[in-house]
Design a protein around this motif. Structure first.
Motif, short mmCIF file in Angstrom:
data_model
loop_
_atom_site.label_atom_id
_atom_site.label_comp_id
_atom_site.label_asym_id
_atom_site.label_seq_id
_atom_site.Cartn_x
_atom_site.Cartn_y
_atom_site.Cartn_z
N GLY A 39 -35.98 46.82 -36.69
CA GLY A 39 -37.03 46.39 -35.91
C GLY A 39 -38.00 45.38 -36.86
O GLY A 39 -38.62 44.34 -36.29
N LEU A 40 -38.35 45.69 -37.96
CA LEU A 40 -39.27 45.01 -38.96
C LEU A 40 -38.39 43.76 -39.29
O LEU A 40 -39.13 42.51 -39.14
CB LEU A 40 -39.33 45.71 -40.38
N SER A 41 -37.10 43.77 -39.46
CA SER A 41 -36.47 42.39 -39.68
C SER A 41 -36.23 41.62 -38.51
O SER A 41 -36.72 40.44 -38.61
CB SER A 41 -34.94 42.58 -40.00
N PHE A 42 -36.26 42.13 -37.19
CA PHE A 42 -36.25 41.23 -35.97
C PHE A 42 -37.90 40.65 -35.84
O PHE A 42 -37.92 39.51 -35.38
CB PHE A 42 -35.87 42.07 -34.84
N THR A 43 -38.79 41.55 -36.12
CA THR A 43 -40.14 41.17 -36.02
C THR A 43 -40.57 39.99 -36.91
O THR A 43 -41.00 38.98 -36.73
CB THR A 43 -40.96 42.26 -36.44
N LEU A 44 -39.72 39.91 -38.14
CA LEU A 44 -39.91 38.94 -39.15
C LEU A 44 -39.35 37.51 -38.63
O LEU A 44 -39.84 36.45 -38.82
CB LEU A 44 -39.45 39.12 -40.44
N ILE A 45 -38.23 37.58 -38.15
CA ILE A 45 -37.58 36.49 -37.44
C ILE A 45 -38.24 35.97 -36.19
O ILE A 45 -38.58 34.76 -36.16
CB ILE A 45 -35.88 36.89 -37.11
N GLY A 46 -38.89 37.10 -35.42
CA GLY A 46 -39.60 36.37 -34.43
C GLY A 46 -40.84 35.82 -34.71
O GLY A 46 -41.34 34.84 -34.03
N TRP A 47 -41.54 36.27 -35.77
CA TRP A 47 -42.52 35.70 -36.31
C TRP A 47 -42.43 34.17 -36.83
O TRP A 47 -43.00 33.22 -36.74
CB TRP A 47 -43.24 36.59 -37.44
N LEU A 48 -41.27 33.85 -37.60
CA LEU A 48 -40.74 32.72 -38.11
C LEU A 48 -40.67 31.76 -36.85
O LEU A 48 -41.07 30.69 -36.83
CB LEU A 48 -39.64 32.90 -38.94
N CYS A 49 -40.05 32.25 -35.71
CA CYS A 49 -39.89 31.24 -34.67
C CYS A 49 -41.25 31.07 -34.11
O CYS A 49 -41.53 29.83 -33.60
CB CYS A 49 -39.05 32.18 -33.70
N ALA A 50 -42.06 32.11 -33.89
CA ALA A 50 -43.50 31.79 -33.40
C ALA A 50 -44.24 30.68 -34.43
O ALA A 50 -44.84 29.85 -33.81
CB ALA A 50 -44.22 32.80 -33.08
N VAL A 51 -44.03 30.80 -35.63
CA VAL A 51 -44.90 30.03 -36.33
C VAL A 51 -44.16 28.51 -36.24
O VAL A 51 -45.05 27.51 -36.15
CB VAL A 51 -44.82 30.45 -38.07
N ALA A 52 -42.94 28.41 -36.26
CA ALA A 52 -42.22 27.02 -35.98
C ALA A 52 -42.65 26.54 -34.85
O ALA A 52 -43.10 25.23 -34.50
CB ALA A 52 -40.83 27.06 -35.80
N GLY A 53 -43.16 27.50 -33.38
CA GLY A 53 -43.45 26.99 -32.26
C GLY A 53 -44.80 26.42 -32.36
O GLY A 53 -45.26 25.35 -31.70
N VAL A 54 -45.54 27.09 -33.07
CA VAL A 54 -47.00 26.70 -33.06
C VAL A 54 -47.24 25.63 -33.89
O VAL A 54 -48.06 24.58 -33.52
CB VAL A 54 -47.93 28.05 -33.73
N VAL A 55 -46.58 25.39 -35.00
CA VAL A 55 -46.57 24.16 -35.96
C VAL A 55 -46.24 22.89 -34.90
O VAL A 55 -46.73 22.00 -35.45
CB VAL A 55 -45.91 24.25 -37.22
N ALA A 56 -44.94 23.09 -34.52
CA ALA A 56 -44.39 22.08 -33.75
C ALA A 56 -45.31 21.59 -32.63
O ALA A 56 -45.34 20.43 -32.27
CB ALA A 56 -43.02 22.22 -32.85
#
Length: 340
Positions: free
Chosen positions: A102-119
């Motif tokens: 769960g923690l690993s998936f959360t980290l991956i989801g957070w990286l995707c969200a960061v990419a979305g916000v930056v883009a």
């Protein structure tokens, strides 16, 4: 593929991965129901009490929090009284495994969200905080980032509510709040726009973390009072420690929220020629400030700790979300540019 399309795709992906993380943490909590309750050793109690005086991060840990958990695989010679079986996990191993997944998936989801916000910011050519969609996605990024940091300090037990909040928050953003990239209205062309909204995002994230801890505190406190602490509740810190953690998080958030209101007043003077105009958004920001001021004042002077303080914190969190969503949907005002 345009930058805006990539941003949308990354944000939708984050919703899916956050939901997967939520499912992993759900299995983690369910697996804990089959584990016999543990009682912290006296030495550990003394260590945690010392940390409560500000000597280290272990205040945030609970029994079996995952920081110093058992090895995932037990084999011959490991000291286990059960025969070695590499095909079936014990409840404890299952809890640890799914908790870390769960923690690993959360980290991956957070990286995707960061990419979305930056883009989104690149596509818009500005700081991505000009409407409800952008504020929500930014706030979720900060909330999950705070959780990931706290998880390294033994607070992985926040995983279930935080991933649920992130799933709902980003889910609403991409389905209900979404608007295409557009230029800012003239009143937003100010550096105070960046300062005011960024501070609101940070304080809002802290309010959410403190509110979630307060909710878990009430659940744990009720179980302790009834003598029914079992399952994953037995893995959480004692209620009194959770009360202290919630207080520290909200005490951190309050001055930032105060600065948010002050920066907003300066921005209002720049944009509309007055510091305060009793706009619905301004009024509810003040209401939220008063609630959390009462929370801190009651704890400092009247000794309101525990249940009463937690209830005030939850009311404050509800006021914050009403200020953000309810006011935008139900009232018209000068902040209507932040609507859907």
């Amino acid at each position: 593929m345009t930058v805006q399309y990539f941003s949308n795709l990354a944000m939708v992906t984050s919703v899916v991965i956050y939901f997967a993380a939520f499912c992993m943490h759900t299995v983690e909590w369910a697996s804990a129901r089959k584990i016999k309750n543990e009682v912290a050793e006296p030495a550990r109690d003394r260590e945690l009490a010392a940390v409560g005086a500000g000597q280290g991060p272990e205040l945030l840990e609970g029994p079996g929090s995952g920081t110093k958990g058992p090895e995932l695989v037990e084999g011959p010679g490991s000291g286990s009284d059960k025969p070695y079986n590499d095909h079936k996990l014990t409840p404890r191993q299952r809890m640890e495994t799914f908790g870390r997944l769960g923690l690993s998936f959360t980290l991956i989801g957070w990286l995707c969200a960061v990419a979305g916000v930056v883009a989104r910011g690149i596509a818009a050519g500005r700081w991505p905080l000009g409407n409800m969609y952008e504020f929500t996605t930014m706030a979720m990024v900060i909330i999950v980032a705070a959780y990931l940091v706290l998880a390294t300090m033994g607070m992985r037990w926040l995983g279930l509510p935080v991933t649920m909040l992130a799933t709902i928050g980003n889910g609403l953003a991409v389905t209900v709040f979404y608007v295409a990239v557009a230029p800012l209205v003239p009143s937003l062309h100010s550096y105070w726009f960046v300062i005011h909204i960024t501070a609101a995002s940070i304080s809002g994230a802290a309010f959410n973390i403190g509110g979630v801890i307060s909710i878990l505190y009430l659940i744990k406190k009720r179980a302790e009072r009834r003598g029914t602490v079992k399952g994953y509740l037995a893995r959480l810190p004692e209620a009194r420690r959770m009360d202290v953690v919630a207080y520290r998080v909200l005490a951190f958030a309050f001055p930032i929220w105060t600065f948010t209101i002050a920066a907003g007043a300066i921005w209002a003077q720049y944009a509309w020629g007055r510091f305060w105009g009793w706009d619905p958004k301004e009024v509810w920001a003040l209401v939220t400030w008063v609630i959390f001021a009462c929370y801190l004042h009651a704890r400092a002077t009247a000794g309101w700790k525990g249940t009463r303080a937690a209830v005030i914190a939850i009311v404050g969190l509800a006021s914050f979300w009403f200020n953000f969503i309810g006011v935008n949907l139900l009232f018209a005002g000068l902040h209507s540019y932040a609507g859907i």
